[in-house]
Design a protein around this motif. Structure first.
Motif, PDB file in Angstrom:
ATOM      1  N   GLU A 104      32.131  42.352  99.922  1.00  0.00           N
ATOM      2  CA  GLU A 104      33.104  41.543  99.031  1.00  0.00           C
ATOM      3  C   GLU A 104      32.951  40.053  99.014  1.00  0.00           C
ATOM      4  O   GLU A 104      33.309  39.565 100.363  1.00  0.00           O
ATOM      5  CB  GLU A 104      34.525  42.177  99.471  1.00  0.00           C
ATOM      6  CG  GLU A 104      34.731  43.561  99.002  1.00  0.00           C
ATOM      7  CD  GLU A 104      36.095  44.100  99.407  1.00  0.00           C
ATOM      8  OE1 GLU A 104      36.865  43.175  99.698  1.00  0.00           O
ATOM      9  OE2 GLU A 104      36.566  45.275  99.000  1.00  0.00           O
ATOM     10  N   CYS A 144      32.851  43.857 104.870  1.00  0.00           N
ATOM     11  CA  CYS A 144      31.548  44.527 104.529  1.00  0.00           C
ATOM     12  C   CYS A 144      31.717  45.933 105.128  1.00  0.00           C
ATOM     13  O   CYS A 144      32.327  46.209 106.222  1.00  0.00           O
ATOM     14  CB  CYS A 144      30.216  43.790 105.020  1.00  0.00           C
ATOM     15  SG  CYS A 144      30.089  43.917 106.910  1.00  0.00           S
ATOM     16  N   TYR A 203      26.465  45.544  91.338  1.00  0.00           N
ATOM     17  CA  TYR A 203      27.608  44.842  91.754  1.00  0.00           C
ATOM     18  C   TYR A 203      28.843  45.106  90.449  1.00  0.00           C
ATOM     19  O   TYR A 203      28.504  45.609  89.452  1.00  0.00           O
ATOM     20  CB  TYR A 203      27.514  43.319  91.813  1.00  0.00           C
ATOM     21  CG  TYR A 203      27.127  42.536  90.512  1.00  0.00           C
ATOM     22  CD1 TYR A 203      28.134  41.822  89.880  1.00  0.00           C
ATOM     23  CD2 TYR A 203      25.749  42.588  90.047  1.00  0.00           C
ATOM     24  CE1 TYR A 203      27.744  41.152  88.952  1.00  0.00           C
ATOM     25  CE2 TYR A 203      25.571  41.829  88.973  1.00  0.00           C
ATOM     26  CZ  TYR A 203      26.363  41.144  88.276  1.00  0.00           C
ATOM     27  OH  TYR A 203      25.889  40.589  87.317  1.00  0.00           O
ATOM     28  N   VAL A 205      31.890  42.449  94.188  1.00  0.00           N
ATOM     29  CA  VAL A 205      31.667  43.526  94.984  1.00  0.00           C
ATOM     30  C   VAL A 205      30.292  44.100  95.027  1.00  0.00           C
ATOM     31  O   VAL A 205      29.933  44.395  93.829  1.00  0.00           O
ATOM     32  CB  VAL A 205      32.715  44.807  94.940  1.00  0.00           C
ATOM     33  CG1 VAL A 205      32.500  45.881  95.834  1.00  0.00           C
ATOM     34  CG2 VAL A 205      34.315  44.213  95.016  1.00  0.00           C
ATOM     35  N   VAL A 238      28.378  47.814 101.089  1.00  0.00           N
ATOM     36  CA  VAL A 238      29.405  47.183 100.541  1.00  0.00           C
ATOM     37  C   VAL A 238      29.663  46.066 101.076  1.00  0.00           C
ATOM     38  O   VAL A 238      30.072  45.670 102.328  1.00  0.00           O
ATOM     39  CB  VAL A 238      30.487  48.148 100.306  1.00  0.00           C
ATOM     40  CG1 VAL A 238      31.656  47.469  99.231  1.00  0.00           C
ATOM     41  CG2 VAL A 238      30.375  49.532 100.011  1.00  0.00           C
TER      42      VAL A 238
END
Length: 117
Positions: free
Chosen positions: A109, A36, A91, A99, A107
């Motif tokens: 993942e 992140c 996303y 993501v 951000v």
């Protein structure tokens, strides 16, 4: 390989999940880390996270940001639909990864496998 390791960190057993807890979570579900970034331009780092799934198809991902804040991302049937932020959430799903972007610069993942199990 890193994505697989991340998926495995989020898919833990209930017994290991009870050993530790993330601030602001119940400590009864999958604990691990997710890549992140909390601020625009910040490099991705490994952030403690807890994934709470419900039988109705909803889930909550709680992520401890390096700012000290816990961001909650809410999912319905594996799709992120809102967060604890009032900012816009979008996303992308490249391959087996999801993501998530929360404006202006967050951000996250998440392996899709973690949401589907």
């Amino acid at each position: 390989m890193l994505r697989l390791a991340t998926a495995l960190t989020l898919i833990s057993t209930a017994a290991s999940a009870q050993v530790a807890t993330l601030s602001g979570t119940d400590g009864q579900n999958a604990l691990g880390t997710v890549p992140c970034a909390a601020l625009s331009g910040e490099p991705m780092s490994s952030c403690p996270a807890e994934l709470r799934k419900k039988e109705d198809g909803t889930a909550t991902l709680a992520v401890q940001l390096n700012t000290g804040e816990v961001r909650r991302i809410y999912f319905t049937n594996g799709v992120p639909d809102s967060s604890s932020s009032t900012s816009k959430l979008t996303y992308e799903t490249p391959g087996d990864l999801m993501v998530i972007f929360i404006e202006p610069g967050e951000v996250y993942e998440i392996p899709k496998a973690a949401l589907n199990n």
